[in-house]
Scaffold this motif. Structure first.
Motif, short mmCIF file in Angstrom:
data_model
loop_
_atom_site.label_atom_id
_atom_site.label_comp_id
_atom_site.label_asym_id
_atom_site.label_seq_id
_atom_site.Cartn_x
_atom_site.Cartn_y
_atom_site.Cartn_z
N GLY A 172 32.57 47.17 34.71
CA GLY A 172 33.89 46.71 35.14
C GLY A 172 34.58 47.68 36.07
N ALA A 173 33.87 48.70 36.54
CA ALA A 173 34.47 49.67 37.47
C ALA A 173 34.65 49.02 38.85
CB ALA A 173 33.60 50.91 37.57
N VAL A 174 35.81 49.22 39.42
CA VAL A 174 36.12 48.66 40.74
C VAL A 174 36.33 49.81 41.72
CG1 VAL A 174 37.65 47.15 42.06
CG2 VAL A 174 37.29 46.73 39.61
N GLU A 175 35.66 49.72 42.87
CA GLU A 175 35.76 50.75 43.90
C GLU A 175 36.02 50.07 45.23
OE1 GLU A 175 32.97 54.29 45.89
OE2 GLU A 175 32.11 52.82 44.49
N SER A 176 36.97 50.60 46.00
CA SER A 176 37.24 50.03 47.31
C SER A 176 37.43 51.14 48.34
CB SER A 176 38.48 49.13 47.29
OG SER A 176 39.67 49.91 47.24
N GLN A 194 39.81 49.94 36.93
CA GLN A 194 38.98 49.40 35.85
C GLN A 194 39.45 47.99 35.54
OE1 GLN A 194 36.30 50.83 34.34
NE2 GLN A 194 36.01 48.98 33.11
N LEU A 195 38.50 47.05 35.54
CA LEU A 195 38.85 45.67 35.23
C LEU A 195 39.34 45.54 33.79
CD1 LEU A 195 36.07 43.36 36.73
CD2 LEU A 195 38.42 43.61 37.51
N PRO A 196 40.31 44.69 33.53
CA PRO A 196 40.66 44.36 32.15
C PRO A 196 39.46 43.73 31.45
CG PRO A 196 42.36 43.60 33.67
CD PRO A 196 41.21 44.06 34.50
N VAL A 197 39.42 43.86 30.17
CA VAL A 197 38.26 43.40 29.40
C VAL A 197 37.99 41.92 29.61
CG1 VAL A 197 37.30 43.12 27.09
CG2 VAL A 197 38.57 45.20 27.67
#
Length: 212
Positions: free
Chosen positions: A132-136, A60-63
């Protein structure tokens, strides 16, 4: 008298050719071994089992970074293939061990997508701009696939591309000096030109007769 005049000249050219021949062969040694082995593995790629290993990550990206992405102009970013902001690049390297520097980024109003192809594998990262969800996802196809991709120059970058060009030039010097050395020794070795002729004729006939 003429024979004696030719002898020092012949000795000079033989010495020079041998010198260039061994220097180019020394430069080519590792590359020749690599490209010879991978020539076999590429030729039998359908018979060599590959067991790709898949790894996924979520974060999760920081705000602050999420707000920075949300404010960026999607149309302008997509047109220029703009890279990710430096702060986001550093966060992804520190938090997810992903190096996204110097990569083209696909921007859309909904998400940011970065393809991360590499020799012997593939990877990508996707960021949802709203949440802001990050998926790799990262795929590793093994060391044989890695070496095969080095052979093809696939996703290897500029440094390896330069190496292939220099290696090819060294191989050319090695082959041509070898040919001239053969020519200078051919008088005392009658089988020289028939063998050289076979080396040219065999692949030519195979290509004409069996490749359709």
């Amino acid at each position: 008298m003429e024979a004696r005049a030719k002898s020092p000249q012949r000795a000079y050219w033989l010495k020079t050719l041998h010198q260039w021949h061994w220097i180019s062969s020394a430069l080519c040694l590792l590359g020749m071994l690599l490209f010879s082995v991978t020539g076999i593995t590429l030729n039998h790629s359908s018979q060599i089992e590959a067991k790709p290993q898949l790894a996924t990550q979520e974060a999760q990206l920081p705000v602050a970074l999420q707000m920075q992405l949300a404010k960026m102009d999607a149309e302008e970013s997509r047109k220029d293939k703009a890279p990710l902001p430096q702060e986001l690049q550093r966060w992804m390297k520190d938090s997810m061990s992903l190096d996204v520097s110097d990569r083209d980024v696909e921007w859309s109003p909904e998400e940011v997508y970065v393809a991360l192809p590499r020799p012997g594998g593939d990877a990508w990262v996707r960021i949802d701009r709203a949440s802001g969800a990050v998926e790799s996802e990262s795929t590793n196809r093994g060391w044989i696939s890695y070496l095969n991709d080095l052979h093809k120059g696939r996703n290897t970058g500029d440094a390896w591309s330069w190496f292939i060009d220099i290696f090819a030039a060294a191989c050319l010097v090695f082959s041509l000096t070898g040919l001239f050395i053969l020519k200078m020794h051919a008088t005392n070795r009658p089988s020289t030109w028939p063998i050289v002729g076979l080396g040219v004729l065999i692949p030519f006939l195979l290509a004409i007769l069996f490749i359709h």
